[in-house]
Design a protein around this motif. Structure first.
Motif, PDB file in Angstrom:
ATOM      1  N   SER A   1      21.442  39.866  61.833  1.00  0.00           N
ATOM      2  CA  SER A   1      20.168  39.546  62.472  1.00  0.00           C
ATOM      3  C   SER A   1      20.262  38.327  63.389  1.00  0.00           C
ATOM      4  CB  SER A   1      19.083  39.308  61.415  1.00  0.00           C
ATOM      5  OG  SER A   1      19.373  38.162  60.643  1.00  0.00           O
ATOM      6  N   MET A   2      21.360  37.597  63.324  1.00  0.00           N
ATOM      7  CA  MET A   2      21.506  36.411  64.185  1.00  0.00           C
ATOM      8  C   MET A   2      21.583  36.837  65.647  1.00  0.00           C
ATOM      9  SD  MET A   2      24.499  33.526  64.285  1.00  0.00           S
ATOM     10  CE  MET A   2      24.136  32.922  62.638  1.00  0.00           C
ATOM     11  N   SER A   3      20.740  36.245  66.473  1.00  0.00           N
ATOM     12  CA  SER A   3      20.713  36.614  67.889  1.00  0.00           C
ATOM     13  C   SER A   3      21.682  35.759  68.702  1.00  0.00           C
ATOM     14  CB  SER A   3      19.293  36.435  68.453  1.00  0.00           C
ATOM     15  OG  SER A   3      18.952  35.066  68.504  1.00  0.00           O
ATOM     16  N   ILE A   4      22.067  36.288  69.847  1.00  0.00           N
ATOM     17  CA  ILE A   4      22.949  35.561  70.748  1.00  0.00           C
ATOM     18  C   ILE A   4      22.275  34.281  71.230  1.00  0.00           C
ATOM     19  CG2 ILE A   4      24.042  35.654  73.020  1.00  0.00           C
ATOM     20  CD1 ILE A   4      24.560  38.613  72.561  1.00  0.00           C
ATOM     21  N   GLN A   5      20.953  34.348  71.419  1.00  0.00           N
ATOM     22  CA  GLN A   5      20.219  33.199  71.956  1.00  0.00           C
ATOM     23  C   GLN A   5      20.301  31.975  71.036  1.00  0.00           C
ATOM     24  OE1 GLN A   5      19.077  36.335  71.950  1.00  0.00           O
ATOM     25  NE2 GLN A   5      19.211  36.671  74.180  1.00  0.00           N
ATOM     26  N   ASP A   6      20.475  32.234  69.737  1.00  0.00           N
ATOM     27  CA  ASP A   6      20.534  31.120  68.789  1.00  0.00           C
ATOM     28  C   ASP A   6      21.929  30.495  68.693  1.00  0.00           C
ATOM     29  OD1 ASP A   6      17.835  31.138  67.696  1.00  0.00           O
ATOM     30  OD2 ASP A   6      18.362  33.101  66.896  1.00  0.00           O
ATOM     31  N   ALA A   7      22.919  31.151  69.262  1.00  0.00           N
ATOM     32  CA  ALA A   7      24.304  30.769  69.020  1.00  0.00           C
ATOM     33  C   ALA A   7      24.638  29.355  69.495  1.00  0.00           C
ATOM     34  CB  ALA A   7      25.249  31.777  69.686  1.00  0.00           C
ATOM     35  N   TYR A   8      24.233  29.002  70.723  1.00  0.00           N
ATOM     36  CA  TYR A   8      24.609  27.693  71.254  1.00  0.00           C
ATOM     37  C   TYR A   8      24.050  26.553  70.408  1.00  0.00           C
ATOM     38  CZ  TYR A   8      26.704  29.368  75.603  1.00  0.00           C
ATOM     39  OH  TYR A   8      27.521  29.963  76.519  1.00  0.00           O
ATOM     40  N   GLY A   9      22.762  26.667  70.055  1.00  0.00           N
ATOM     41  CA  GLY A   9      22.148  25.621  69.255  1.00  0.00           C
ATOM     42  C   GLY A   9      22.808  25.461  67.907  1.00  0.00           C
ATOM     43  N   ILE A  10      23.194  26.584  67.297  1.00  0.00           N
ATOM     44  CA  ILE A  10      23.853  26.544  65.995  1.00  0.00           C
ATOM     45  C   ILE A  10      25.231  25.899  66.121  1.00  0.00           C
ATOM     46  CG2 ILE A  10      24.865  27.985  64.182  1.00  0.00           C
ATOM     47  CD1 ILE A  10      22.552  29.953  64.672  1.00  0.00           C
ATOM     48  N   LEU A  11      25.970  26.281  67.167  1.00  0.00           N
ATOM     49  CA  LEU A  11      27.314  25.737  67.355  1.00  0.00           C
ATOM     50  C   LEU A  11      27.284  24.222  67.515  1.00  0.00           C
ATOM     51  CD1 LEU A  11      30.354  26.254  67.802  1.00  0.00           C
ATOM     52  CD2 LEU A  11      29.849  26.421  70.253  1.00  0.00           C
ATOM     53  N   LYS A  12      26.303  23.721  68.227  1.00  0.00           N
ATOM     54  CA  LYS A  12      26.212  22.286  68.502  1.00  0.00           C
ATOM     55  C   LYS A  12      25.395  21.545  67.454  1.00  0.00           C
ATOM     56  CE  LYS A  12      28.530  22.703  72.337  1.00  0.00           C
ATOM     57  NZ  LYS A  12      29.909  22.191  72.426  1.00  0.00           N
ATOM     58  N   GLY A  13      24.940  22.261  66.432  1.00  0.00           N
ATOM     59  CA  GLY A  13      24.065  21.666  65.426  1.00  0.00           C
ATOM     60  C   GLY A  13      24.814  20.980  64.301  1.00  0.00           C
ATOM     61  N   ASP A  14      24.087  20.752  63.208  1.00  0.00           N
ATOM     62  CA  ASP A  14      24.659  20.088  62.046  1.00  0.00           C
ATOM     63  C   ASP A  14      25.746  20.930  61.401  1.00  0.00           C
ATOM     64  OD1 ASP A  14      22.890  18.005  62.418  1.00  0.00           O
ATOM     65  OD2 ASP A  14      21.376  18.854  61.062  1.00  0.00           O
ATOM     66  N   ARG A  15      26.433  20.326  60.436  1.00  0.00           N
ATOM     67  CA  ARG A  15      27.563  21.005  59.803  1.00  0.00           C
ATOM     68  C   ARG A  15      27.159  22.277  59.060  1.00  0.00           C
ATOM     69  NH1 ARG A  15      31.681  16.436  57.297  1.00  0.00           N
ATOM     70  NH2 ARG A  15      32.325  15.544  59.291  1.00  0.00           N
TER      71      ARG A  15
END
Length: 248
Positions: free
Chosen positions: A131-145
């Motif tokens: 269910s994880m969308s592509i749009q969320d990917a960048y924020g997750i990658l640059k987010g907390d551990r």
């Protein structure tokens, strides 16, 4: 951009190493990043999304594997499931009456039920990860551990609980945790002047079991973000090299 030949890449690598004089400030990962950008192969959103999903699946597989071992919950202070908080007064009162061993037996079987249920959790989690969308990917990658794990918790907990609760309930019955709990609550409710209690054990155990699994997934996500050797695919290595916590 014109594709650069393998020979040219190798020559550039030797030139780069010569320029820095084998300086420790220029790591293999940094050199690889330079070569990648020269070769015109920036990461796509799809690649980032896939790497994050792969990392979560890796975390789920490892986490459920650890949790489903004998003692996986009970012997791990991070995820051990205690006597239900809403009925803690039951445990305390029964211990006062010399029934502490029965309370301890219930807690052990409660965790054993979660361990049995964890054996069936991986496919449910894997399905939810899609269910994880592509749009969320960048924020997750640059987010907390634990950004990917937090995202998974936020978007899938209700779905996971609905699917996981019957599995937990079945396994609590299998190890007699439900019967032990009913016996304890019945004994408590027979004590004069106490207010009867009977919290929903299935809901409690399901919530705690899922919470524990998420903690283990978060541990593995942190490991992937900070430890190069934990990244099991080349794509994960490329993507997580850009994470703020990436090991250099």
């Amino acid at each position: 951009m014109k594709k650069i030949s393998r020979t040219t890449r190798i020559l550039f690598l030797f030139l780069l190493i010569g320029m820095v004089g084998f300086s420790t400030s220029c790591t293999t990962q940094q050199i690889a990043g330079v070569l990648g950008s020269i070769g015109g192969v920036p990461l796509t959103k799809e690649e980032i999304s896939k790497a994050l999903k792969d990392a979560l699946v890796q975390g789920v597989v490892k986490g459920t594997g650890l949790a489903s071992k004998d003692g996986g919950y009970f012997n791990n202070s991070l995820i051990k499931i205690p006597f239900p908080e809403d009925a803690e007064k039951v445990a305390n009162k029964l211990r006062d009456l010399g029934l502490g061993s029965e309370v301890d037996r219930f807690v052990k079987t409660l965790n054993r039920g979660a361990e049995e249920a964890a054996k069936e959790a991986a496919p449910i989690f894997k399905s939810a990860i899609t269910s994880m969308s592509i749009q969320d990917a960048y924020g997750i990658l640059k987010g907390d551990r634990d950004a990917a794990t937090q995202y998974l918790m936020k978007t899938t907990t209700d779905q996971l609980k609905a699917k996981f609760k019957p599995i937990v309930a079945r396994n609590l019955e299998k190890v007699n945790a439900t019967r032990y709990y009913s016996d304890l609550v019945s004994k408590y409710n027979q004590i004069p002047f106490v207010k009867n209690v009977n919290p929903d054990l299935d809901d409690y155990a399901t919530d705690k079991a899922i919470e524990g699994l998420f903690k283990l997934v978060a541990q593995e996500e942190d490991n992937i973000r900070t430890n190069i050797s934990a990244r099991s695919t080349e794509l994960m290595k490329r993507v997580f090299a850009q994470a703020p916590q990436a090991q250099q």
